[in-house]
Each structure stands twice: as structure tokens, then as C-alpha cells.
Design an enzyme around this catalytic site. Structure first.
Site, PDB file in Angstrom:
ATOM      1  N   ASP A  72      36.544  84.782   0.647  1.00 39.17           N
ATOM      2  CA  ASP A  72      37.447  83.885  -0.097  1.00 39.17           C
ATOM      3  C   ASP A  72      37.435  84.203  -1.590  1.00 39.17           C
ATOM      4  O   ASP A  72      36.514  84.840  -2.097  1.00 39.17           O
ATOM      5  CB  ASP A  72      37.063  82.415   0.131  1.00 39.17           C
ATOM      6  CG  ASP A  72      35.679  82.062  -0.410  1.00 39.17           C
ATOM      7  OD1 ASP A  72      34.739  82.853  -0.199  1.00 39.17           O
ATOM      8  OD2 ASP A  72      35.552  81.011  -1.064  1.00 39.17           O
ATOM      9  N   ASP A 133      35.818  89.380  -6.963  1.00 35.37           N
ATOM     10  CA  ASP A 133      34.850  88.386  -6.482  1.00 35.37           C
ATOM     11  C   ASP A 133      35.444  87.751  -5.230  1.00 35.37           C
ATOM     12  O   ASP A 133      36.275  86.876  -5.338  1.00 35.37           O
ATOM     13  CB  ASP A 133      34.599  87.344  -7.576  1.00 35.37           C
ATOM     14  CG  ASP A 133      33.629  86.263  -7.143  1.00 35.37           C
ATOM     15  OD1 ASP A 133      33.031  86.406  -6.068  1.00 35.37           O
ATOM     16  OD2 ASP A 133      33.496  85.282  -7.880  1.00 35.37           O
ATOM     17  N   GLU A 167      32.710  80.548   0.277  1.00 34.43           N
ATOM     18  CA  GLU A 167      31.591  80.572  -0.664  1.00 34.43           C
ATOM     19  C   GLU A 167      31.961  79.849  -1.956  1.00 34.43           C
ATOM     20  O   GLU A 167      31.150  79.132  -2.540  1.00 34.43           O
ATOM     21  CB  GLU A 167      31.202  82.023  -0.974  1.00 34.43           C
ATOM     22  CG  GLU A 167      29.893  82.170  -1.747  1.00 34.43           C
ATOM     23  CD  GLU A 167      30.055  82.220  -3.257  1.00 34.43           C
ATOM     24  OE1 GLU A 167      29.028  82.233  -3.960  1.00 34.43           O
ATOM     25  OE2 GLU A 167      31.184  82.232  -3.776  1.00 34.43           O
ATOM     26  N   GLU A 168      33.188  80.039  -2.404  1.00 32.40           N
ATOM     27  CA  GLU A 168      33.600  79.501  -3.706  1.00 32.40           C
ATOM     28  C   GLU A 168      33.673  77.975  -3.717  1.00 32.40           C
ATOM     29  O   GLU A 168      33.734  77.363  -4.773  1.00 32.40           O
ATOM     30  CB  GLU A 168      34.957  80.093  -4.124  1.00 32.40           C
ATOM     31  CG  GLU A 168      34.942  81.611  -4.307  1.00 32.40           C
ATOM     32  CD  GLU A 168      34.178  82.058  -5.556  1.00 32.40           C
ATOM     33  OE1 GLU A 168      33.621  81.212  -6.268  1.00 32.40           O
ATOM     34  OE2 GLU A 168      34.136  83.283  -5.794  1.00 32.40           O
ATOM     35  N   ASP A 190      27.429  90.371  -4.583  1.00 32.95           N
ATOM     36  CA  ASP A 190      28.278  89.371  -5.220  1.00 32.95           C
ATOM     37  C   ASP A 190      27.918  89.243  -6.698  1.00 32.95           C
ATOM     38  O   ASP A 190      28.017  88.163  -7.277  1.00 32.95           O
ATOM     39  CB  ASP A 190      28.085  88.026  -4.481  1.00 32.95           C
ATOM     40  CG  ASP A 190      29.207  87.037  -4.756  1.00 32.95           C
ATOM     41  OD1 ASP A 190      30.233  87.433  -5.332  1.00 32.95           O
ATOM     42  OD2 ASP A 190      29.044  85.856  -4.390  1.00 32.95           O
ATOM     43  N   HIS A 373      36.920  84.829 -11.614  1.00 26.52           N
ATOM     44  CA  HIS A 373      37.626  83.537 -11.542  1.00 26.52           C
ATOM     45  C   HIS A 373      38.735  83.446 -12.589  1.00 26.52           C
ATOM     46  O   HIS A 373      39.118  82.356 -12.980  1.00 26.52           O
ATOM     47  CB  HIS A 373      36.667  82.342 -11.681  1.00 26.52           C
ATOM     48  CG  HIS A 373      35.619  82.272 -10.602  1.00 26.52           C
ATOM     49  ND1 HIS A 373      34.878  81.149 -10.362  1.00 26.52           N
ATOM     50  CD2 HIS A 373      35.206  83.175  -9.693  1.00 26.52           C
ATOM     51  CE1 HIS A 373      34.031  81.372  -9.360  1.00 26.52           C
ATOM     52  NE2 HIS A 373      34.222  82.613  -8.946  1.00 26.52           N
TER      53      HIS A 373
HETATM   54 ZN   LIG Z   1      31.413  85.537  -5.457  1.00 31.67          ZN
END
Ligand SMILES: [Zn+2]
Length: 411
Positions: A72, A133, A167-168, A190, A373
Site C-alpha cells: 500500500d 514507499d 502498513e500505512e 522499508d 508520503h
Molecule cells: Zn513504508
């Protein structure tokens, strides 16, 4: 560049699992591609996790090593219609993104860019995040798997692959099947710059303080009414300033109020307590409790409840019991030509910290992603290659370091 074009943004407001169905669009492709490499058990489960096993080709009983990354992307910026751009032989200048020229990746904001002159960079086009990411981690694990499948002369034990959704939004391990995974140690891919290795996260508790006042008709409140909201205000203004996230960095922990809810009669305050040293959490909690007690004891009729909930623990506590996990990672980085290994502590939690306490000690390796992000996200292809090399070295090191006395029944 192909993976980032698939929208896999997770949704913090959704209560379904995975939080957005489109994450499975990528997971399905990954399972299919792993199968095409000859990894027979590769599959996606009903929750969108992808599991795959590269069988051991060693006669030794090598511990089972797992590599993990998340499919994700963060909800902080749009992840739909991502147009990845390849900047070959990057000239070292600020990068203006073509679809919105107000989005500029500047050297002064991202000093790491200076080290990437001459590399091939990938960015988004200005209207979305890139999603390196953690599709960088995904791509690197896929590439390493492909390499291992095509080079059977490279000795390794059983290698497990798991790709996780959500995960986010903090739910990446909620539905993971540790039995099916059956790995001894793991590595998430990551992390940021080439050579970084994170083996430490915060330890975290939540505290809920409930303040009970005394309620009367306000017209007849004299000498009787005790307003819980006003006590909450006093508690908040007297929190230790030296232990606020606004004034701490590095290895210092903090006490952080995140939510206040209430009426005159009763009010609750939710707090986050963070520290790298788990025992320090208790000190902060005692300090906080004394502070509330102090405000309340002078007010007849007022009382409070103080409830502590464990959230997650510093993965280092687990990793220190298995020092070879980090030690072999450092050796793999060196073999991949990285002269300076950068040990880092995360001022937060990761899926790795949860996995570490679920029985899979799991530090975080770099994947190369930068400015995550955000629409300015970028990554170097050469850094990504280093991450692939690191994985390949790592599985060999685990095999080399396993004593030959312990053999499996492999024929
Ligand atoms: Zn990540």
C-alpha cells in the site's frame, strides 16, 4: 515503474480488510510474477497478503529468513494516476516536476540529492506521490527472488517472501499468518538512504485519564460544582515542557496529549507515552499520574481514573537476543560495497517492531526511498540495485554462517 502505476492507496477511514480492495490489484500481479519465476507456492490470500517460498538449496539447516515489504501507499498524497519519470544520469540540479511546476525537489531541502548526481532517478510527475514507499521494497525483493531462482549455484536456506497490505494505516500485521510464514528471522525493506539499517523503534504506551467532576445545576453550583473540563485544562497546561514532542528529538521520549473529550461532569484525555527505554515509560507514567493527582487532591469531590495500555515495544529488545540478525545485515551491506553502515533509531513504530514481538525478529533495511508520503518522493535506481545486492548477500551469509554439523534431511 510498473508497480507504482497501480493505485494501492490504503484508507485509514475504512474498517474492511484490506482497507482498500485495489491493493489486491498489485498483490495479484506479484503472486503471478513470483509463480512465473518458478516459485510454486506463491499466492495471494483473502486479505491481500502475498506469500512465497524459495526452497533451500543447502544441505545445512539454515534458519528460515523472510523478506517483507508493503504494497500500500500512504493516504497523505494522491496515489492514483501515478506517472513515474526516469531521470537518467541525474545532473545534480533541482528537479521541477512537469505536471505541476510549483513542485520542485530542491537540493537544499534534500541534502541526500547531492550524493545522487550521475545516478538514474525516478520521480512522480508532480500531481501524485511516487509510491517508492514501499514499492521500491517490493521491486527489490522481486528482483532478488528472480536472481536467486535463476542462479541456483548461490547457496541459501529457505527464503520466505511476504508482501503486506495496510502498513500505512497501522494494520499491516493484523491478518498475517505467522504459522504459514514459518520464518525464524526477517527483514523489512522499508527504509531510506543506501546503507541505513534500523534496529530500534520507540516503546509505546497509551494512557487514558478520566476526570470525574461533580455536577449540579449551575444556578446552585456555589461551593458544590466541580467542572471536569477545567481540571483537564489545568492538567494539560502543566504537562512537562521538556517531555513534549515539540521539544524532544534523538533518543529522548515524550508525553503527548492527542485527544480530549468531555462535558463538565466527566472528561477524558488520551495521551501517547514514548521512549526508547521501556522502563522509562513507567517513569513518565508515574510523573503524569502524580501531576494529575496533584491537581485533583485540592478539589473536594473530584476524582480520576488512570488507565495504561501497552501499544508496542522497541524491537531492539528482541533483536539484542539474536545479535546475528543485525550483524549479518551489516556484513551484507559491506559486501554490497556500502562503506558506511548507518544505524538508525525510528521515532515511531514499524511493522517490524510488531513482527519482532510476534516471534519474528525483524530490523528494517534501506530500500532507497526519499521524501516519502509526498509529491516530491524520489529514488535512485542505483540505490535500489544496492538493496537487491544486499538481499542476495544476506541469504548467502546466513548459509555460510550455519555450522555444517547441523544438516537437514535434504537429499
Ligand atoms: Zn513504508
Amino acid at each position: 515503474m510498473r508497480y507504482v502505476q497501480i493505485d494501492t492507496q490504503s484508507d485509514p477511514l475504512s474498517s474492511s480488510y484490506p482497507s482498500s480492495e485495489n491493493q489486491k490489484d498489485l498483490s495479484r500481479i506479484l503472486a503471478r510474477e513470483l509463480k512465473a519465476m518458478g516459485i510454486i507456492d506463491a499466492h495471494m490470500d483473502e486479505w491481500g497478503y502475498v506469500y512465497a517460498t524459495i526452497p533451500s538449496n543447502s544441505e545445512k539447516a539454515v534458519p528460515v529468513i523472510c523478506f517483507c515489504s508493503h504494497v500500500d501507499t500512504a493516504p497523505d498524497a494522491s496515489g492514483s494516476g501515478v506517472k513515474p519519470l526516469l531521470h537518467k544520469n541525474y545532473n545534480g540540479k533541482d528537479i521541477i516536476l512537469p505536471d505541476d511546476d510549483s513542485i520542485v525537489i530542491r537540493k537544499k531541502d534534500f541534502p541526500y540529492l547531492k550524493r545522487l548526481a550521475g545516478h538514474d532517478l525516478i520521480t512522480a510527475s508532480g500531481t501524485t506521490l511516487l509510491g517508492a514507499d514501499d514499492k521500491a521494497g517490493v521491486a527489490e525483493i522481486m528482483d532478488a527472488a528472480n536472481f536467486l531462482m535463476n542462479n541456483p549455484e548461490i547457496k541459501h536456506g529457505t527464503v520466505k517472501i511476504v508482501f503486506t497490505p495496510d502498513e500505512e494505516v497501522g494494520r499491516g500485521t493484523d491478518k498475517i499468518d505467522m504459522k504459514k510464514l514459518a520464518a525464524d528471522f526477517g527483514y523489512t525493506l522499508d527504509g531510506g538512504e543506501a546503507g541505513s539499517l534500523e534496529d530500534e523503534t520507540f516503546s509505546a504506551d497509551g494512557v487514558k485519564i478520566t476526570i470525574h467532576g461533580v455536577i449540579t445545576h449551575p444556578g446552585a453550583g456555589k461551593g458544590k460544582l466541580v467542572n471536569a473540563l477545567k481540571i483537564a485544562g489545568k492538567v494539560l497546561t502543566s504537562l512537562p515542557k521538556k517531555k513534549a514532542p515539540e521539544s524532544t528529538e534523538g533518543r529522548k521520549g515524550f508525553i503527548h496529549p492527542v485527544r480530549v473529550e468531555g462535558i463538565a461532569e466527566k472528561c477524558t484525555i488520551d495521551m501517547l507515552i514514548r521512549d526508547f527505554i521501556t522502563d522509562e515509560l513507567k517513569n513518565s507514567e508515574d510523573e503524569l499520574k502524580n501531576l494529575v493527582e496533584d491537581k485533583i487532591k485540592k478539589i473536594p469531590g473530584a476524582r480520576f481514573d488512570f488507565k495504561i495500555t501497552e501499544q508496542y515495544r522497541n524491537m531492539k529488545e528482541m533483536l539484542d537476543q539474536h545479535p546475528q540478525v543485525v550483524e549479518y545485515a551489516k556484513e551484507a551491506l559491506r559486501r554490497a560495497g556500502i562503506t558506511e553502515v548507518k544505524m538508525e533509531s525510528i521515532r515511531g513504530g514499524t511493522d517490524g517492531s510488531k513482527l519482532s514481538f510476534m516471534g519474528l525478529p525483524c530490523p528494517n533495511l534501506f530500500a532507497g526511498m526519499q521524501a516519502i508520503h509526498s509529491k516530491k518522493e524520489f529514488i535512485s535506481v542505483q540505490d535500489m540495485n544496492k538493496a537487491v545486492e544486499t538481499i542476495v548477500h544476506l541469504v548467502q551469509i546466513w548459509e555460510e554462517r550455519t555450522s555444517a554439523d547441523i544438516t537437514t534431511s535434504i537429499s
